[in-house]
Scaffold this active site. Structure first.
Site, PDB file in Angstrom:
ATOM      1  N   MET A  30     -31.569  -5.823 -20.624  1.00  0.00           N
ATOM      2  CA  MET A  30     -32.323  -6.945 -20.049  1.00  0.00           C
ATOM      3  C   MET A  30     -32.847  -6.546 -18.666  1.00  0.00           C
ATOM      4  SD  MET A  30     -30.646 -10.399 -21.442  1.00  0.00           S
ATOM      5  CE  MET A  30     -29.361 -10.549 -20.241  1.00  0.00           C
ATOM      6  N   GLY A  31     -32.872  -5.245 -18.396  1.00  0.00           N
ATOM      7  CA  GLY A  31     -33.461  -4.763 -17.160  1.00  0.00           C
ATOM      8  C   GLY A  31     -32.575  -4.910 -15.947  1.00  0.00           C
ATOM      9  N   HIS A  34     -28.902  -0.545 -13.812  1.00  0.00           N
ATOM     10  CA  HIS A  34     -27.897   0.020 -12.901  1.00  0.00           C
ATOM     11  C   HIS A  34     -27.221   1.200 -13.596  1.00  0.00           C
ATOM     12  CE1 HIS A  34     -25.108  -2.106 -15.482  1.00  0.00           C
ATOM     13  NE2 HIS A  34     -25.724  -3.257 -15.208  1.00  0.00           N
ATOM     14  N   GLU A  35     -26.233   1.760 -12.920  1.00  0.00           N
ATOM     15  CA  GLU A  35     -25.545   2.954 -13.456  1.00  0.00           C
ATOM     16  C   GLU A  35     -25.043   2.759 -14.891  1.00  0.00           C
ATOM     17  OE1 GLU A  35     -24.953   5.888 -11.931  1.00  0.00           O
ATOM     18  OE2 GLU A  35     -26.141   5.273 -10.192  1.00  0.00           O
ATOM     19  N   HIS A  37     -26.439   1.018 -17.319  1.00  0.00           N
ATOM     20  CA  HIS A  37     -27.538   1.253 -18.255  1.00  0.00           C
ATOM     21  C   HIS A  37     -27.887   2.750 -18.307  1.00  0.00           C
ATOM     22  CE1 HIS A  37     -28.489  -2.981 -16.841  1.00  0.00           C
ATOM     23  NE2 HIS A  37     -28.378  -3.143 -18.137  1.00  0.00           N
ATOM     24  N   GLN A  62     -31.176 -16.100 -25.910  1.00  0.00           N
ATOM     25  CA  GLN A  62     -29.726 -15.936 -25.803  1.00  0.00           C
ATOM     26  C   GLN A  62     -29.132 -16.652 -24.589  1.00  0.00           C
ATOM     27  OE1 GLN A  62     -30.148 -11.495 -25.500  1.00  0.00           O
ATOM     28  NE2 GLN A  62     -28.466 -11.673 -24.033  1.00  0.00           N
ATOM     29  N   LYS A 150     -18.823  -3.042 -22.023  1.00  0.00           N
ATOM     30  CA  LYS A 150     -18.529  -4.210 -21.184  1.00  0.00           C
ATOM     31  C   LYS A 150     -18.744  -5.502 -21.986  1.00  0.00           C
ATOM     32  CE  LYS A 150     -20.971  -5.968 -17.814  1.00  0.00           C
ATOM     33  NZ  LYS A 150     -20.963  -7.433 -17.833  1.00  0.00           N
ATOM     34  N   GLN A 154     -20.073  -8.529 -28.064  1.00  0.00           N
ATOM     35  CA  GLN A 154     -21.447  -8.263 -28.504  1.00  0.00           C
ATOM     36  C   GLN A 154     -21.506  -6.993 -29.352  1.00  0.00           C
ATOM     37  OE1 GLN A 154     -25.183  -8.640 -26.031  1.00  0.00           O
ATOM     38  NE2 GLN A 154     -24.847  -6.467 -25.730  1.00  0.00           N
ATOM     39  N   VAL A 177     -18.949   1.265 -17.223  1.00  0.00           N
ATOM     40  CA  VAL A 177     -19.136   2.003 -15.962  1.00  0.00           C
ATOM     41  C   VAL A 177     -18.750   1.060 -14.828  1.00  0.00           C
ATOM     42  CG1 VAL A 177     -20.819   3.138 -14.454  1.00  0.00           C
ATOM     43  CG2 VAL A 177     -20.958   3.429 -16.935  1.00  0.00           C
TER      44      VAL A 177
HETATM   45  O1  PAF Z   1     -26.469  -6.691 -23.454  1.00  0.00           O
HETATM   46  C1  PAF Z   1     -27.628  -7.082 -23.156  1.00  0.00           C
HETATM   47  O2  PAF Z   1     -28.183  -6.745 -22.106  1.00  0.00           O
HETATM   48  C2  PAF Z   1     -28.368  -7.997 -24.124  1.00  0.00           C
HETATM   49  O3  PAF Z   1     -27.515  -8.925 -24.718  1.00  0.00           O
HETATM   50  C3  PAF Z   1     -29.184  -7.230 -25.178  1.00  0.00           C
HETATM   51  C4  PAF Z   1     -28.284  -6.428 -26.108  1.00  0.00           C
HETATM   52  C5  PAF Z   1     -30.180  -6.318 -24.496  1.00  0.00           C
HETATM   53  C6  PAF Z   1     -29.963  -8.237 -26.045  1.00  0.00           C
HETATM   54  O4  PAF Z   1     -30.846  -8.997 -25.288  1.00  0.00           O
END
Ligand code: PAF
Length: 267
Positions: A30-31, A34-35, A37, A62, A150, A154, A177
């Protein structure tokens, strides 16, 4: 590095790459990268992906009506630079309007693993996650997709969705992380004041060598956090377990001021 905004354009590109024999990795985010990602991109590289597609999309479906969709941090320019530096080959920046067309009416519901934990506290959350992730799978044709541990629940739900709906890809889960302080990296950490960041350390501390769920709850409350849940579950089925031990996962969600933070540890 290529940038796509139109779902169809990404789909055409990825289909071509796939037909050309390229191994495609998808890193859904979702942008406000950070480290954590970047470690997902790193994992994709290590696993030999030729194409690493990072999606950056704050998925409205969501978020609940009283959640932080509007104030969720966004920084497209910085995200692009980070993706490029980390070795992504394509970035997908769709808009809500082109992901969810007028009268969008098909959703993906997982009905077992999503009943408890965050699923119980955030109604509709995993329906939104599964729907957008299923769409991203159909757009990027990945050989594998990388998620962070984390968001433990999900990741388990996505694995189940892939199994039950026969998506032809592997789900890779990369370790949490942490900041040097122990705090799990999260885009939502930007909401925390210096004092709240200090308070939030109780979460990772409480998961280091926990004896009981009650003990963790006490530690979090003593640090000034408001416990949303602390649960010990079977690491596979997410069913409640009485004792913390091998094969279990302890998950925590707690409010630090107004910010809801999550963390977990698998034993
Ligand atoms: O974990 C996330 O950042 C979000 O839930 C995802 C998997 C990108 C779906 O929008």
């Amino acid at each position: 590095m290529k940038t796509f905004r139109e779902p169809k354009k990404l789909q055409t590109y990825c289909r071509r790459q796939k037909l050309a024999g390229k191994k495609i990795a998808l890193v859904p985010t979702m942008g406000y990268l950070h480290e954590g990602h970047l470690s997902l991109i790193e994992t994709a590289k290590r696993k030999g992906a030729d194409e690493i597609v990072v999606s950056v999309f704050v998925n409205p479906v969501q978020f609940g009506p009283n959640e932080d969709y509007d104030k969720y941090p966004r920084d497209e320019k910085a995200d692009l630079a980070k993706c490029r530096a980390a070795g992504a080959t394509a970035v997908f920046f769709p808009t809500p309007a082109n992901m969810y067309l007028d009268r969008h009416s098909v959703y993906v519901n997982e009905e077992d693993l999503s009943r408890g934990l965050c699923g119980a506290r955030r109604p509709g959350h995993f329906r939104g996650v599964c729907t957008v992730v299923a769409k991203l799978f159909n757009l990027a044709h990945p050989d594998f997709a990388v998620f962070g541990q984390k968001d433990y629940q999900q990741a388990q739900i996505i694995r189940r969705m892939v199994r039950d709906l026969n998506f032809d890809l592997d789900v890779v889960v990369a370790p949490i992380v942490r900041e040097p302080s122990g705090l799990a990296r999260s885009s939502r950490n930007t909401y925390l004041s210096a004092k709240e960041k200090e308070m939030a350390l109780a979460i990772s501390r409480s998961l280091k060598a926990p004896k009981s769920v009650k003990g963790i709850e006490k530690e979090l409350s003593a640090a000034g956090l408001k416990v949303d849940y602390v649960e010990c579950v079977d690491a596979e089925t997410l069913e409640p377990r009485r004792k913390i031990g091998p094969g279990t996962c302890v998950l925590v969600a707690a409010y630090c001021g107004k910010t809801r933070l999550i963390d977990n540890r698998v034993f």
